[in-house]
Motif scaffolding. Structure first.
Motif, short mmCIF file in Angstrom:
data_model
loop_
_atom_site.label_atom_id
_atom_site.label_comp_id
_atom_site.label_asym_id
_atom_site.label_seq_id
_atom_site.Cartn_x
_atom_site.Cartn_y
_atom_site.Cartn_z
N PHE A 17 0.84 -1.21 0.00
CA PHE A 17 0.00 0.00 0.00
C PHE A 17 0.87 1.26 0.00
O PHE A 17 0.68 2.18 0.79
CB PHE A 17 -0.96 0.01 1.20
CG PHE A 17 -1.86 -1.20 1.26
CD1 PHE A 17 -2.98 -1.28 0.43
CD2 PHE A 17 -1.58 -2.24 2.12
CE1 PHE A 17 -3.80 -2.40 0.47
CE2 PHE A 17 -2.40 -3.36 2.17
CZ PHE A 17 -3.52 -3.44 1.34
N LEU A 18 1.85 1.25 -0.90
CA LEU A 18 2.75 2.38 -1.06
C LEU A 18 2.67 2.93 -2.47
O LEU A 18 2.22 2.25 -3.39
CB LEU A 18 4.20 1.96 -0.77
CG LEU A 18 4.53 1.45 0.64
CD1 LEU A 18 5.95 0.91 0.67
CD2 LEU A 18 4.34 2.55 1.67
N GLY A 19 3.15 4.15 -2.66
CA GLY A 19 3.23 4.72 -3.99
C GLY A 19 4.39 4.12 -4.78
O GLY A 19 5.38 3.66 -4.19
N ALA A 20 4.27 4.13 -6.10
CA ALA A 20 5.31 3.54 -6.94
C ALA A 20 6.66 4.22 -6.75
O ALA A 20 7.71 3.56 -6.71
CB ALA A 20 4.89 3.61 -8.41
N GLU A 21 6.66 5.55 -6.63
CA GLU A 21 7.92 6.27 -6.44
C GLU A 21 8.55 5.96 -5.09
O GLU A 21 9.78 5.88 -4.97
CB GLU A 21 7.69 7.78 -6.59
CG GLU A 21 7.48 8.23 -8.02
CD GLU A 21 8.67 7.87 -8.92
OE1 GLU A 21 9.82 8.10 -8.51
OE2 GLU A 21 8.43 7.35 -10.03
N THR A 22 7.71 5.75 -4.08
CA THR A 22 8.23 5.38 -2.76
C THR A 22 8.93 4.03 -2.82
O THR A 22 10.02 3.84 -2.26
CB THR A 22 7.09 5.34 -1.73
OG1 THR A 22 6.49 6.63 -1.65
CG2 THR A 22 7.61 4.95 -0.36
N VAL A 23 8.31 3.07 -3.51
CA VAL A 23 8.92 1.75 -3.66
C VAL A 23 10.23 1.86 -4.43
O VAL A 23 11.23 1.24 -4.05
CB VAL A 23 7.96 0.77 -4.36
CG1 VAL A 23 8.68 -0.52 -4.73
CG2 VAL A 23 6.76 0.48 -3.48
N LYS A 24 10.22 2.65 -5.49
CA LYS A 24 11.45 2.83 -6.27
C LYS A 24 12.57 3.37 -5.39
O LYS A 24 13.74 2.93 -5.49
CB LYS A 24 11.18 3.78 -7.44
CG LYS A 24 12.35 3.95 -8.39
CD LYS A 24 11.98 4.84 -9.56
CE LYS A 24 13.14 5.03 -10.51
NZ LYS A 24 12.77 5.92 -11.65
N THR A 25 12.25 4.30 -4.50
CA THR A 25 13.24 4.86 -3.59
C THR A 25 13.77 3.79 -2.64
O THR A 25 14.98 3.70 -2.39
CB THR A 25 12.64 6.02 -2.79
OG1 THR A 25 12.23 7.06 -3.69
CG2 THR A 25 13.64 6.58 -1.79
N HIS A 26 12.87 2.97 -2.11
CA HIS A 26 13.28 1.90 -1.20
C HIS A 26 14.18 0.88 -1.91
O HIS A 26 15.18 0.43 -1.36
CB HIS A 26 12.07 1.18 -0.62
CG HIS A 26 11.35 1.97 0.44
ND1 HIS A 26 11.99 2.59 1.48
CD2 HIS A 26 10.02 2.22 0.62
CE1 HIS A 26 11.11 3.20 2.26
NE2 HIS A 26 9.91 2.98 1.75
N VAL A 27 13.82 0.52 -3.14
CA VAL A 27 14.63 -0.43 -3.90
C VAL A 27 16.02 0.13 -4.13
O VAL A 27 17.03 -0.56 -3.94
CB VAL A 27 13.95 -0.79 -5.24
CG1 VAL A 27 14.91 -1.59 -6.13
CG2 VAL A 27 12.67 -1.58 -5.01
N SER A 28 16.11 1.39 -4.52
CA SER A 28 17.41 2.02 -4.74
C SER A 28 18.24 2.03 -3.47
O SER A 28 19.46 1.80 -3.49
CB SER A 28 17.23 3.46 -5.25
OG SER A 28 16.61 3.46 -6.51
N SER A 29 17.57 2.28 -2.34
CA SER A 29 18.28 2.29 -1.06
C SER A 29 18.80 0.90 -0.71
O SER A 29 19.94 0.75 -0.23
CB SER A 29 17.35 2.80 0.05
OG SER A 29 18.02 2.84 1.29
N VAL A 30 17.99 -0.13 -0.94
CA VAL A 30 18.42 -1.50 -0.69
C VAL A 30 19.65 -1.84 -1.52
O VAL A 30 20.64 -2.39 -1.01
CB VAL A 30 17.27 -2.50 -0.99
CG1 VAL A 30 17.79 -3.94 -1.01
CG2 VAL A 30 16.15 -2.36 0.03
N LEU A 31 19.60 -1.50 -2.82
CA LEU A 31 20.74 -1.80 -3.69
C LEU A 31 21.99 -1.08 -3.21
O LEU A 31 23.09 -1.66 -3.17
CB LEU A 31 20.42 -1.39 -5.13
CG LEU A 31 19.24 -2.06 -5.82
CD1 LEU A 31 19.19 -1.67 -7.30
CD2 LEU A 31 19.28 -3.57 -5.69
#
Length: 216
Positions: free
Chosen positions: A178-192
């Motif tokens: 239940f998150l926005g697409a841009e928020t998920v993209k930010t989290h993925v980038s942070s994980v990487l």
């Protein structure tokens, strides 16, 4: 601009088949071919392909070493899809660890091959969660666990990584959490970034090898 692909395989018949499949598409062209990994670096510098379709087993330089060489020496390297006959090939796993963006089985349907090329160019990673779990089963190690803990992922980043390991796309992760697409993209980038991973595939491998995600 069409997507340009370099075909690297020691079997002429495989290269011919891949060329026919890819060049039937209006947005894909085959820039060149090589019969061994040793020829990849000069061709990449000359042709600047967007994607390399790389066999993993070749006589002089295999796809693992060729992948490492490309990522080590070529600025802004192309995406790399390793191509294999067997999904449980240990060579494939090592190529993914080295930084390949995904893998394809030689028996894949033409539509799957075309989709894979387009997907990696768009920035996605071609993951087969079940196959990756099988390959990762014997690779847990203490150093990976320590490195993972040092990365200090937040709880949300851990949730995102678990879903990445299931093969979910950013849009699917967004819907799940239940998150926005841009928020998920930010989290993925942070994980990487925290894991020092080139792409989602390497991040998922780190998750398995550390024991954060169980192959079972």
């Amino acid at each position: 601009m069409p997507i340009s692909v370099l075909l690297v395989d020691d079997e002429p018949l495989v290269r011919t088949g891949l060329r026919a499949i890819l060049e039937a598409q209006p947005d894909i062209t085959v820039a060149g071919e090589a019969a061994d990994g040793a020829a990849v670096i000069p061709l990449v510098r000359q042709l600047r392909p967007d994607v390399i379709a790389m066999d993993v087993r070749m006589p002089l330089m295999d796809g693992i070493e060729a992948t490492r060489a490309v990522l080590r020496t070529v600025p802004e390297p192309p995406k790399i899809l390793v191509v294999t006959t067997f999904e449980d090939d240990e060579y494939v796993y090592e190529a993914l660890r080295a930084g390949a963006d995904g893998f394809l089985l030689k028996r894949s349907r033409p539509t799957e091959i075309v989709h894979a090329v387009r997907l990696v160019v768009e920035g996605g990673s071609l993951l087969f969660p079940t196959m990756l779990r099988t390959m990762a089963a014997g690779h847990r190690n203490e150093r990976a666990r320590v490195d993972f803990e040092r990365a200090a992922l937040t709880e949300r980043e851990r949730q995102v990584l678990r879903l990445m390991a299931r093969g979910l796309s950013n849009a699917e992760i967004a819907a799940e959490l239940f998150l926005g697409a841009e928020t998920v993209k930010t989290h993925v980038s942070s994980v990487l970034g925290k894991l020092g991973a080139r792409d989602r595939t390497q991040a998922v491998i780190a998750a398995y090898e550390s024991g954060f995600v169980s192959p079972g």
